[in-house]
Design a protein around this motif. Sequence first.
Motif, PDB file in Angstrom:
ATOM      1  N   ASP A 139       0.844  -1.193   0.000  1.00 53.14           N
ATOM      2  CA  ASP A 139       0.000   0.000   0.000  1.00 53.14           C
ATOM      3  C   ASP A 139       0.883   1.249   0.000  1.00 53.14           C
ATOM      4  O   ASP A 139       2.113   1.147   0.058  1.00 53.14           O
ATOM      5  N   LYS A 140       0.246   2.410  -0.052  1.00 56.00           N
ATOM      6  CA  LYS A 140       0.987   3.671  -0.077  1.00 56.00           C
ATOM      7  C   LYS A 140       1.776   3.868   1.217  1.00 56.00           C
ATOM      8  O   LYS A 140       2.892   4.387   1.185  1.00 56.00           O
ATOM      9  N   ALA A 141       1.201   3.477   2.338  1.00 57.12           N
ATOM     10  CA  ALA A 141       1.904   3.637   3.615  1.00 57.12           C
ATOM     11  C   ALA A 141       3.218   2.864   3.626  1.00 57.12           C
ATOM     12  O   ALA A 141       4.221   3.326   4.178  1.00 57.12           O
ATOM     13  N   MET A 142       3.238   1.707   3.001  1.00 54.94           N
ATOM     14  CA  MET A 142       4.457   0.917   2.941  1.00 54.94           C
ATOM     15  C   MET A 142       5.507   1.603   2.062  1.00 54.94           C
ATOM     16  O   MET A 142       6.692   1.584   2.370  1.00 54.94           O
ATOM     17  N   VAL A 143       5.072   2.224   0.981  1.00 54.85           N
ATOM     18  CA  VAL A 143       5.996   2.995   0.129  1.00 54.85           C
ATOM     19  C   VAL A 143       6.620   4.119   0.953  1.00 54.85           C
ATOM     20  O   VAL A 143       7.835   4.354   0.901  1.00 54.85           O
ATOM     21  N   GLU A 144       5.808   4.808   1.719  1.00 56.89           N
ATOM     22  CA  GLU A 144       6.292   5.925   2.530  1.00 56.89           C
ATOM     23  C   GLU A 144       7.233   5.447   3.632  1.00 56.89           C
ATOM     24  O   GLU A 144       8.255   6.080   3.918  1.00 56.89           O
ATOM     25  N   ALA A 145       6.930   4.304   4.255  1.00 57.58           N
ATOM     26  CA  ALA A 145       7.802   3.739   5.283  1.00 57.58           C
ATOM     27  C   ALA A 145       9.139   3.309   4.675  1.00 57.58           C
ATOM     28  O   ALA A 145      10.203   3.504   5.281  1.00 57.58           O
ATOM     29  N   PHE A 146       9.097   2.731   3.481  1.00 50.23           N
ATOM     30  CA  PHE A 146      10.319   2.367   2.751  1.00 50.23           C
ATOM     31  C   PHE A 146      11.202   3.597   2.556  1.00 50.23           C
ATOM     32  O   PHE A 146      12.399   3.578   2.826  1.00 50.23           O
ATOM     33  N   TYR A 147      10.608   4.673   2.089  1.00 50.41           N
ATOM     34  CA  TYR A 147      11.340   5.904   1.806  1.00 50.41           C
ATOM     35  C   TYR A 147      12.005   6.456   3.070  1.00 50.41           C
ATOM     36  O   TYR A 147      13.196   6.783   3.073  1.00 50.41           O
ATOM     37  N   ARG A 148      11.259   6.520   4.163  1.00 50.86           N
ATOM     38  CA  ARG A 148      11.807   7.018   5.431  1.00 50.86           C
ATOM     39  C   ARG A 148      12.947   6.125   5.918  1.00 50.86           C
ATOM     40  O   ARG A 148      14.006   6.608   6.324  1.00 50.86           O
TER      41      ARG A 148
END
Length: 142
Positions: free
Chosen positions: A79-88
């Motif tokens: 999901d999008k939240a996982m993409v954002e967590a990956f980036y951080r």
Amino acid sequence: METQSLHRGRLLDHIQLVVRSLPASKRFYTAVLEVLGVPIAGEYDDFFWADELVISAVDSEAAAGKLTGRQHLAFQARDKAMVEAFYRAALENGGTDNGAPGYRPYHPDYYGAFVLDPDGNNIEAVFHGPAQRSVTSVEITF
């Protein structure tokens, strides 16, 4: 090196990246793969692996003293939240920004983030949006 299971019929069997600093790469990949739900599966002195990705030190026997050069790897996110967590996680563990999380023009609902790993490889996490109609065959007429 041992594997947990063999998956026949895949396009790729495994990918190897040869890196300058194994500790820096291990820190980076452990962090980003953890948020993607992929554990480090094993390691030896001069390489480690997760699923079908092998990261080797430049002085390992398999590397033959040569770096692999810049690669682009895209990991699937749930999901999008996982993409954002990956980036951080990437930025906090030695990665460099190469495209903050957001929608991309590749297809509708393509939500991705891009970072450079410690060796300059372009590493991406992507969420393709809700399940889309799959195409199993295409008929072309002339």
